[in-house]
Design a protein around this motif. Structure first.
Motif, PDB file in Angstrom:
ATOM      1  N   LEU A  65       0.847  -1.200   0.000  1.00 25.11           N
ATOM      2  CA  LEU A  65       0.000   0.000   0.000  1.00 25.11           C
ATOM      3  C   LEU A  65       0.880   1.247   0.000  1.00 25.11           C
ATOM      4  O   LEU A  65       1.642   1.482   0.942  1.00 25.11           O
ATOM      5  N   ASN A  66       0.764   2.067  -1.048  1.00 19.49           N
ATOM      6  CA  ASN A  66       1.580   3.285  -1.094  1.00 19.49           C
ATOM      7  C   ASN A  66       0.763   4.570  -1.217  1.00 19.49           C
ATOM      8  O   ASN A  66       1.283   5.655  -0.977  1.00 19.49           O
ATOM      9  N   THR A  67      -0.521   4.445  -1.570  1.00 20.74           N
ATOM     10  CA  THR A  67      -1.367   5.631  -1.744  1.00 20.74           C
ATOM     11  C   THR A  67      -2.780   5.301  -1.289  1.00 20.74           C
ATOM     12  O   THR A  67      -3.330   4.269  -1.671  1.00 20.74           O
ATOM     13  N   LEU A  68      -3.360   6.188  -0.501  1.00 12.91           N
ATOM     14  CA  LEU A  68      -4.727   5.980  -0.021  1.00 12.91           C
ATOM     15  C   LEU A  68      -5.501   7.282  -0.131  1.00 12.91           C
ATOM     16  O   LEU A  68      -5.179   8.274   0.517  1.00 12.91           O
ATOM     17  N   TRP A  69      -6.530   7.261  -0.993  1.00  9.15           N
ATOM     18  CA  TRP A  69      -7.428   8.399  -1.147  1.00  9.15           C
ATOM     19  C   TRP A  69      -8.692   8.150  -0.326  1.00  9.15           C
ATOM     20  O   TRP A  69      -9.262   7.064  -0.381  1.00  9.15           O
ATOM     21  N   ILE A  70      -9.136   9.169   0.410  1.00  7.48           N
ATOM     22  CA  ILE A  70     -10.408   9.104   1.135  1.00  7.48           C
ATOM     23  C   ILE A  70     -11.289  10.220   0.588  1.00  7.48           C
ATOM     24  O   ILE A  70     -10.951  11.400   0.682  1.00  7.48           O
ATOM     25  N   LEU A  71     -12.430   9.857   0.009  1.00 11.12           N
ATOM     26  CA  LEU A  71     -13.258  10.822  -0.711  1.00 11.12           C
ATOM     27  C   LEU A  71     -14.143  11.617   0.245  1.00 11.12           C
ATOM     28  O   LEU A  71     -14.801  11.046   1.118  1.00 11.12           O
ATOM     29  N   THR A  72     -14.147  12.924   0.062  1.00 14.70           N
ATOM     30  CA  THR A  72     -14.896  13.835   0.928  1.00 14.70           C
ATOM     31  C   THR A  72     -15.729  14.774   0.049  1.00 14.70           C
ATOM     32  O   THR A  72     -15.936  14.512  -1.130  1.00 14.70           O
ATOM     33  N   ALA A  73     -16.213  15.888   0.626  1.00 11.38           N
ATOM     34  CA  ALA A  73     -16.999  16.863  -0.133  1.00 11.38           C
ATOM     35  C   ALA A  73     -16.557  18.274   0.248  1.00 11.38           C
ATOM     36  O   ALA A  73     -15.995  18.508   1.327  1.00 11.38           O
TER      37      ALA A  73
END
Length: 287
Positions: free
Chosen positions: A220-228
């Protein structure tokens, strides 16, 4: 993700339009339901709400095509931004709909109306274009079950996730912690990653969210968490609480914690990076 778009202020629910205000919607709903209840959430937690969040719940809503048992209309800063329907939605919302649906995850999607239907749950969601990005169709509003909106408030990385952990380990953990897990093989445009896990419904910074975890060479090298966008100020303050003030910022980014955590502002997201990926961003943006 499906390519989705909808015209602003389009009529989606009888005479109700997305982005109508509370007064407009309430005056329509009272006439077609047995009873209603208005709930204000203060401070707001709904991602699209910046300063004010209200939910109008209606019971036994009578449409021309049938009666829906429960509907909640969610208002962000006095604009209708989300509708969730439960009970008899298949008969009332899908049978006489002109356009055909497409399959996506567990849903049938009527793209012209941004209507997502889960046949197994007998539930449906009408979205605005803005609420598609944080994947709000995967959220079940607890207020429909007389429960509070109460979620993990921290902006720290969830405890089960460690950057640079193995795909084999994290895939089983993501499956356990998320409502829906999807595994994608990437197209090669990102030379740093080959596999992406899309995990829906993991609590982070006050709301259940979609996590996009990217793996390069099984790590795991990149983690996006989607927001608004509406919650940007709330999330910024949570990040400052956990990591201190940003060490770099521009119009698009605010980076924290030696470039391993970032708030993205052009597309609302939080980003976590491995040490090597953080260095890549630092070298690119510090030029």
């Amino acid at each position: 993700m499906l390519a989705l778009s909808v015209k602003a202020h389009s009529q989606v629910f009888e005479n109700i339009r997305l982005e109508d205000n509370l007064f407009q919607v309430k005056s329509q709903v009272i006439d077609i339901s047995d009873s209603t209840k208005l709930i204000r959430v203060d401070p707001p937690v709904f991602p699209l709400a910046k300063n004010d969040e209200q939910h109008l719940i209606a019971y036994n809503v009578k449409l021309k095509s049938g009666v829906i048992e429960k509907v909640v209309f969610t208002f962000s800063d006095n604009k209708l931004t989300f509708i969730e329907c439960r009970g008899n939605v298949l008969n009332a919302l899908t049978k006489n709909r002109a356009n055909k649906s497409q399959s996506y995850l567990n849903y049938q999607v009527f793209i012209n109306d941004l209507l997502f239907v889960d046949y197994n749950q007998d539930a449906a969601w009408f979205l605005t274009q803005e609420s598609v990005h944080p994947n709000l169709f995967t959220w079940n509003n607890p207020l429909l079950e007389n429960q509070e909106l109460s979620y993990e408030p921290s902006a720290k990385l969830p405890k089960f996730i460690t950057m640079e952990d193995d795909l084999e380990i994290l895939e089983s953990l993501f499956k356990k912690e998320s409502r829906i897990l999807q595994k994608d093989t990437l197209d090669g445009s990102d030379h740093n990653a080959q596999i992406q896990l899309n995990a829906f419904g993991i609590e982070y910074a006050g709301f259940p969210r979609k996590f996009e975890a990217r793996f390069g060479d099984g790590k795991l090298n990149t983690l996006w968490i989607l927001t608004a966008k509406g919650e940007e100020d709330r999330i910024r303050q949570k990040l400052i609480t956990e990591y201190g003030h940003p060490i770099f910022l521009n119009e698009k980014w605010e980076f924290f914690s030696d470039w391993t955590v970032a708030l993205r502002k052009d597309t609302p997201e939080v980003l976590f990076l491995s040490t090597s990926q953080a260095l890549n961003y630092k070298n690119s943006l510090s030029k």
